[in-house]
Design a protein around this motif. Structure first.
Motif, short mmCIF file in Angstrom:
data_model
loop_
_atom_site.label_atom_id
_atom_site.label_comp_id
_atom_site.label_asym_id
_atom_site.label_seq_id
_atom_site.Cartn_x
_atom_site.Cartn_y
_atom_site.Cartn_z
N LEU A 31 30.72 -30.31 -16.92
CA LEU A 31 31.79 -30.35 -18.12
C LEU A 31 32.18 -29.12 -18.68
CD1 LEU A 31 30.04 -33.76 -19.70
CD2 LEU A 31 32.04 -33.38 -18.15
N SER A 32 31.24 -28.13 -18.75
CA SER A 32 31.67 -26.83 -19.44
C SER A 32 32.56 -26.15 -18.33
CB SER A 32 30.26 -26.21 -19.70
OG SER A 32 29.63 -25.51 -18.51
N THR A 33 32.21 -26.30 -17.18
CA THR A 33 33.15 -25.78 -16.21
C THR A 33 34.63 -26.23 -16.10
OG1 THR A 33 31.24 -25.34 -14.61
CG2 THR A 33 33.54 -24.97 -13.61
N ILE A 34 34.56 -27.71 -16.11
CA ILE A 34 35.83 -28.28 -16.43
C ILE A 34 36.76 -27.87 -17.80
CG2 ILE A 34 37.29 -30.39 -16.61
CD1 ILE A 34 34.56 -31.45 -14.81
N SER A 35 35.86 -27.68 -18.76
CA SER A 35 36.41 -27.24 -20.03
C SER A 35 37.23 -26.02 -19.91
CB SER A 35 35.39 -27.21 -21.11
OG SER A 35 35.85 -26.83 -22.36
N ALA A 36 36.52 -25.13 -19.31
CA ALA A 36 36.97 -23.66 -19.06
C ALA A 36 37.98 -23.74 -17.95
CB ALA A 36 36.00 -22.64 -18.61
N HIS A 37 37.92 -24.54 -16.93
CA HIS A 37 39.04 -24.33 -15.79
C HIS A 37 40.48 -24.99 -16.46
CE1 HIS A 37 40.29 -24.81 -11.72
NE2 HIS A 37 41.00 -25.98 -11.89
N PHE A 38 40.36 -26.02 -17.46
CA PHE A 38 41.56 -26.79 -17.81
C PHE A 38 41.93 -25.91 -19.33
CE2 PHE A 38 40.43 -29.80 -14.58
CZ PHE A 38 41.62 -29.81 -13.79
N ASN A 39 41.00 -25.37 -19.82
CA ASN A 39 41.27 -24.78 -21.10
C ASN A 39 41.39 -26.18 -22.16
OD1 ASN A 39 41.38 -22.67 -23.33
ND2 ASN A 39 43.55 -22.75 -22.87
N GLU A 40 40.52 -26.98 -21.99
CA GLU A 40 40.46 -28.15 -23.01
C GLU A 40 39.13 -28.10 -23.53
OE1 GLU A 40 42.67 -30.56 -23.46
OE2 GLU A 40 44.14 -30.30 -21.99
N PRO A 41 39.02 -28.80 -24.68
CA PRO A 41 37.78 -28.74 -25.72
C PRO A 41 36.74 -29.80 -25.05
CG PRO A 41 39.57 -29.98 -26.80
CD PRO A 41 40.04 -29.05 -25.62
N LEU A 42 35.65 -29.63 -25.12
CA LEU A 42 34.57 -30.61 -24.60
C LEU A 42 34.80 -32.06 -24.80
CD1 LEU A 42 31.28 -28.50 -24.57
CD2 LEU A 42 32.42 -29.50 -22.72
N ALA A 43 35.32 -32.30 -26.21
CA ALA A 43 35.48 -33.76 -26.72
C ALA A 43 36.53 -34.34 -25.69
CB ALA A 43 36.10 -33.75 -28.02
N ASN A 44 37.41 -33.73 -25.30
CA ASN A 44 38.47 -34.25 -24.28
C ASN A 44 37.81 -34.33 -22.78
OD1 ASN A 44 40.26 -34.19 -26.40
ND2 ASN A 44 41.25 -32.34 -25.70
N ILE A 45 37.07 -33.27 -22.63
CA ILE A 45 36.39 -33.53 -21.28
C ILE A 45 35.40 -34.54 -20.88
CG2 ILE A 45 35.07 -32.14 -19.71
CD1 ILE A 45 37.82 -31.01 -19.95
N SER A 46 34.94 -34.95 -21.95
CA SER A 46 33.79 -36.03 -22.03
C SER A 46 34.58 -37.60 -21.44
CB SER A 46 33.35 -36.23 -23.22
OG SER A 46 34.26 -36.90 -24.35
N TRP A 47 35.89 -37.63 -21.71
CA TRP A 47 36.44 -38.77 -21.07
C TRP A 47 36.36 -38.78 -19.42
CZ3 TRP A 47 37.88 -43.03 -23.04
CH2 TRP A 47 38.15 -43.04 -24.08
N VAL A 48 36.25 -37.55 -18.73
CA VAL A 48 35.73 -37.66 -17.27
C VAL A 48 34.68 -38.35 -16.93
CG1 VAL A 48 35.24 -35.95 -15.44
CG2 VAL A 48 36.97 -35.39 -17.33
N VAL A 49 33.69 -38.41 -17.78
CA VAL A 49 32.33 -39.42 -17.82
C VAL A 49 32.69 -40.51 -18.09
CG1 VAL A 49 29.96 -39.41 -18.30
CG2 VAL A 49 30.97 -37.05 -18.05
N THR A 50 33.25 -40.71 -19.49
CA THR A 50 33.37 -42.04 -19.96
C THR A 50 34.26 -43.19 -19.19
OG1 THR A 50 33.25 -41.19 -22.07
CG2 THR A 50 34.13 -43.11 -22.26
#
Length: 448
Positions: A31-50
Motif C-alpha cells: 500500500l505505501s509503495t502504491i501510494s508513492a508510485h501514484f502519488n496518492e494518499p493512503l486513504a485513496n489507496i485503501s480502495w485497492v483492498v476494499t
C-alpha cells in the motif's frame, strides 16, 4: 478417472485458486509503495483492498449459481481468464483508478474460481476421499493467505511494484491450459437456465453497503447507507422468494445441516479474523514486539491453522463432520481462555503456545464444515452451495472488523470469542451424522 490423473487435476485446480488468497493478503504490504508510485494518499489507496473484498463477497454466490446453470468447468475457466487479464491490467495501470478497476476484475476472477473449484472437486473425487482432498485444498488456500505478505515484501524489495502482479501470470497460464485439457465435461441436468439479474443487483447492493458500513463513516452517511441496506435486503429476500431461479434458494436453509455448516464457517472465520486483527496490537502494547517480530510470531498462528486444515480432513474421515466441527469449537473456547491469561504471563513462549492452539482450533474444523455443506445438497447444486458457504465466510470477516471497532478491551474481545465457541458447539449439534456408514466403511478398510 484414475488416481494419477485425478492428482494432476487437483494440483492444476490448486495452482489457480491458490492465487486468490495470495492476492488478497499480498497487497497489504504494497500500500505505501502504491501510494508513492501514484502519488496518492493512503486513504485513496485503501480502495485497492476494499474493492477486492466487496467484489469477492458480492460475486461468489452469483458465481456458484452461474456454475450450476452453465457448467462449473466453463465458469472456472472464465475465472482463470478474468484473473489473468486483470493481472496484466494491474501491471500496466498508469493511474490509481485503473488499478482499482483491474483489482475488481481480479476479484471477479477469484470469485468465479472458488465455488466452482469446490464443485468440480466434488464431481471428480469419490466421497470416501473427498474430505482428505478438501483438507489438502484448504491447507493450500490457508498457506496462500499466510505467505502473501511475505511474498509481496520480497518481490517489492528485490524487483518493483509490478512484480506482485507479474507473479500471477505464469501460474494462471498453467492453470488455464491444465483446466482446458484436464477438467472433464459434466453432463448433469441443470435445473435453471438463466441468472436472476434483479436478485443479483439487490444482493450486490446489500453486501456492498454492509461492508462499507463497517468502515469509519460519518453519522449521516451511516444512517443513509443503513436505510438503503435494509431496503435492498428486504427487496432481495422478497425477490428470491418469488423468483423462478433464485440466486439463493432460501429453501436450502430448511436443511439443518446446510444451515449449521454455513453458520459454523461464519463463526469460525469471525474468530480467526478477530485474532489476526487484534494480536498485532496486543503484541506491540503488552509484549513490546517490533513490527517484524510481530509478523513472525503471528505467522505461527496462520501456519498452525493451515496445517490443521489437512489434519481436519483426516479426522473427518474417521469421526465425521459433526464431531470434528464440535471439537473445533471446543478448542476455540480453550484457546480463548489461554488468550485471556496473556496479560498475566508476559511470556513469549506462552504467547506462541496460545497462538498454535488458536490456529489449530480455527483450522481443524474447516474441511468438515465444507463437507457438511456439500453433503446436504445434491451434486447439481454444488456451485450454489459453495457460493453461499463462501459468502458466509466473508460475513464472518466483516463482523470481526466491526467488533474490533466497538470493543476496546482485549479481555472483552476474548470473552466474545469464547462465547462464539459456545454458539459454535450448539450449531455443530444440529448437523446430521449422515456420514456414519462411510466412516464405518473407511475404518473397516483401514483395519483390513
Amino acid at each position: 478417472m484414475g488416481k494419477h490423473k485425478e492428482l494432476i487435476l487437483i494440483i492444476s485446480l490448486l495452482i489457480g485458486t491458490f492465487l486468490v488468497p495470495i492476492n488478497s493478503t499480498m497487497i497489504a504490504v504494497a500500500l505505501s509503495t502504491i501510494s508513492a508510485h501514484f502519488n496518492e494518499p493512503l486513504a485513496n489507496i485503501s480502495w485497492v483492498v476494499t474493492i477486492y473484498l466487496i467484489v469477492m463477497a458480492v460475486t461468489q454466490p452469483i458465481a456458484g449459481k452461474l456454475g450450476d446453470i452453465y457448467g462449473n468447468r466453463s465458469i472456472y475457466l472464465w475465472g482463470i481468464l478474468f484473473f489473468l487479464i486483470a493481472s496484466l491490467g494491474c501491471i500496466f495501470s498508469t493511474n490509481l483508478l485503473l488499478l482499482i478497476i483491474f483489482r475488481s476484475m481480479q476479484a471477479v476472477g477469484g470469485a468465479l474460481l472458488t465455488p466452482n473449484t469446490i464443485a468440480i472437486i466434488r464431481y471428480i473425487v469419490p466421497k470416501e476421499r473427498l474430505s482428505k482432498v478438501l483438507g489438502v485444498f484448504g491447507m493450500g488456500m490457508g498457506l496462500g493467505a499466510a505467505i502473501g505478505p511475505l511474498l509481496g515484501s520480497v518481490l517489492i524489495e528485490n524487483f518493483n511494484l509490478e512484480s506482485i502482479f507479474w507473479v500471477n501470470v505464469p501460474f494462471l497460464f498453467v492453470a488455464l491450459i491444465g483446466g482446458i485439457f484436464m477438467i472433464p465435461k459434466f453432463n448433469f441436468k441443470r435445473g435453471a437456465h438463466s441468472l436472476d439479474i434483479q436478485g443479483s443487483l439487490y444482493l450486490a447492493i446489500s453486501i456492498s453497503l454492509l461492508i462499507l458500513l463497517t468502515h469509519n463513516l460519518g453519522l449521516t452517511e451511516s444512517i443513509i447507507m443503513g436505510i438503503v441496506f435494509i431496503l435492498s435486503l428486504i427487496l432481495f429476500i422478497k425477490r428470491e422468494n418469488t423468483a423462478e431461479n433464485p440466486i439463493i434458494d432460501f429453501s436450502l436453509f430448511k436443511n439443518a445441516s446446510f444451515t449449521s455448516a454455513n453458520l459454523s464457517i461464519l463463526l469460525s472465520n469471525f474468530v480467526m479474523y478477530v485474532i489476526l486483527l487484534i494480536m498485532p496490537l496486543l503484541m506491540k502494547s503488552q509484549f513490546h514486539l517490533s513490527t517484524g517480530q510481530t509478523g513472525v510470531v503471528l505467522s505461527i498462528f496462520s501456519i498452525s491453522m493451515s496445517l490443521s486444515g489437512w489434519i481436519g480432513g483426516l479426522l473427518n474421515n474417521k469421526f465425521g463432520s459433526k464431531k470434528v466441527i464440535g471439537f473445533s469449537f471446543a478448542m476455540i473456547i480453550f484457546s480463548n481462555i489461554l488468550f485471556l491469561y496473556l496479560g498475566n504471563f508476559a511470556s513469549i513462549i506462552f504467547l506462541i503456545v496460545a497462538l498454535i492452539i488458536g490456529g489449530f482450533s480455527t483450522g481443524v474444523g474447516l474441511t468438515s464444515m465444507q463437507v457438511a455443506s456439500l453433503d446436504s445438497v445434491n451434486k447439481e447444486l454444488s456451485g450454489t452451495a459453495s457460493g453461499i458457504y463462501s459468502t458466509f465466510r466473508y460475513f464472518g470477516s466483516i463482523i470481526s472488523s466491526t467488533l474490533i471497532a466497538l470493543v476496546t478491551s482485549y479481555n472483552y474481545i476474548f470473552i466474545v470469542l469464547g462465547v462464539s465457541g459456545i454458539l459454535g458447539l450448539i450449531v455443530a449439534g444440529k448437523i446430521k451424522s449422515d456420514d456414519q456408514d462411510l466412516i464405518r466403511s473407511n475404518n473397516s478398510s483401514a483395519q483390513a
